[in-house]
Design a protein around this motif. Structure first.
Motif, mmCIF file in Angstrom:
data_model
loop_
_atom_site.group_PDB
_atom_site.id
_atom_site.type_symbol
_atom_site.label_atom_id
_atom_site.label_comp_id
_atom_site.label_asym_id
_atom_site.label_seq_id
_atom_site.Cartn_x
_atom_site.Cartn_y
_atom_site.Cartn_z
ATOM 1 N N UNK A 105 0.955 -1.434 -0.058
ATOM 2 C CA UNK A 105 -0.075 0.024 0.077
ATOM 3 C C UNK A 105 0.890 1.253 -0.155
ATOM 4 N N UNK A 106 1.770 1.145 0.996
ATOM 5 C CA UNK A 106 2.768 2.369 0.819
ATOM 6 C C UNK A 106 3.488 2.743 -0.489
ATOM 7 N N UNK A 150 -2.711 7.058 0.700
ATOM 8 C CA UNK A 150 -2.627 5.367 1.171
ATOM 9 C C UNK A 150 -4.016 5.116 2.017
ATOM 10 N N UNK A 151 -4.421 6.140 2.812
ATOM 11 C CA UNK A 151 -5.698 5.696 3.465
ATOM 12 C C UNK A 151 -6.812 5.610 2.437
ATOM 13 N N UNK A 152 -6.745 6.421 1.528
ATOM 14 C CA UNK A 152 -8.141 6.199 0.536
ATOM 15 C C UNK A 152 -7.836 4.852 -0.419
ATOM 16 N N UNK A 153 -6.702 4.357 -0.568
ATOM 17 C CA UNK A 153 -6.526 3.170 -1.019
ATOM 18 C C UNK A 153 -6.676 1.963 -0.507
ATOM 19 N N UNK A 154 -6.710 2.329 0.920
ATOM 20 C CA UNK A 154 -6.652 1.025 1.861
ATOM 21 C C UNK A 154 -8.002 0.371 1.789
ATOM 22 N N UNK A 155 -8.057 -0.685 0.828
ATOM 23 C CA UNK A 155 -9.197 -1.565 0.697
ATOM 24 C C UNK A 155 -9.565 -2.327 1.857
ATOM 25 N N UNK A 159 -5.805 -4.460 2.817
ATOM 26 C CA UNK A 159 -4.864 -3.692 3.486
ATOM 27 C C UNK A 159 -4.871 -3.447 4.982
ATOM 28 N N UNK A 160 -3.893 -3.062 5.667
ATOM 29 C CA UNK A 160 -4.250 -2.917 6.980
ATOM 30 C C UNK A 160 -4.571 -1.165 7.050
ATOM 31 N N UNK A 161 -5.446 -0.763 7.744
ATOM 32 C CA UNK A 161 -5.944 0.395 7.739
ATOM 33 C C UNK A 161 -4.561 1.255 8.171
#
Length: 264
Positions: A105-106, A150-155, A159-161
């Motif tokens: 995610x990062x 990253x938060x917006x893409x955190x499915x 992925x971890x919040x």
């Protein structure tokens, strides 16, 4: 990956057809749209981004996903018998159970052209896992750009919040895959939804009603793009095929988009 590639290809193809959405004076980005929207707001080249990331991703492996949990989360999100706030809180609880995959995610945010917020108005959406409330990040919100994306893409359940300011956030799509009502006050709005074929239309309908008399165009993937996406939209091999699918679809939707977007 599929959504980012397709959106980038579609916008590139529309620009070639004479409909330049990159001139937008407000960009609202949710999930894949947070990446593409940021690149546009930073006046960077979408084709170059996809090519660069596709090369970098050649040796990458897909994210290990518990599909049972993912399907449970999506079933909750679209369960019309549940209060929406309660549904989002339940999805948030499931999302918090995931601990691995944060590095992938990062990487998405790290590959942006710049880590600085652009001068142009850019809104990026996420959802608080504890409260289910929508959080809208911008340059004045106190979140770093990479954190916001990253938060917006955190499915959820993939992925971890993402922790920002001591709170945990997940994909803005848990609230809405479009969040089109954040463009309220605009006279022309184009909504690009890579997951339109998988989600109920009732939420978007309410959002579009909130836009009043604005001229509106909405675009989802065509049948050819959906086939390219397949069942794993996070497959790292999809960057270029999804971009090509968006590019190929653009001429077919250019006239409809121009009717909403052009000055005439």
């Amino acid at each position: 990956m599929a959504g980012i590639g397709w959106e980038a290809g579609l916008i590139t193809g529309l620009k070639a057809a004479g409909v330049d959405l990159t001139e937008a004076d407000l960009i609202v980005g949710t999930s894949a749209g947070s990446v593409v929207g940021t690149v546009i707001a930073q006046n960077a080249d979408l084709t170059e981004l996809v090519d660069r990331v596709a090369v970098a991703e050649q040796a990458a492996t897909g994210v290990q996903v518990d599909m049972d949990k993912v399907m449970t989360a999506f079933a909750i999100m679209y369960d019309r018998t549940l209060d929406r706030a309660e549904a989002k809180r339940r999805v948030g609880a499931l999302a918090l159970e995931i601990t691995g995959g944060g590095e992938r995610l990062a990487q998405i945010a790290e590959r942006l052209p710049s880590q600085e917020w652009p001068e142009r108005p850019l809104l990026i959406t996420a959802v608080d896992t504890a409260t289910g409330e929508l959080r809208v990040w911008d340059a004045a919100s106190g979140a770093g750009l990479a954190e916001a994306v990253s938060s917006s893409c955190c499915v959820p359940c993939v992925f971890p919040p993402v922790t920002i300011g001591g709170r945990r956030y997940m994909d803005g799509g848990v609230h809405s895959i479009s969040n089109a009502d954040l463009a309220k006050g605009a006279d022309r709005v184009v909504v690009i939804e890579p997951m339109a074929h998988l989600t109920p239309r009732s939420v978007l309908k309410r959002e579009l009603e909130a836009l009043g008399e604005a001229r509106i165009a909405t675009i989802g993937p065509d049948a050819a793009a959906v086939e390219v996406f397949g069942v794993d939209v996070l497959d790292p091999s999809l960057w270029r095929p999804a971009f090509a699918a968006g590019l190929a679809q653009a001429p077919a939707v250019a006239a409809d988009v121009a009717a909403a977007w052009s000055d005439s």
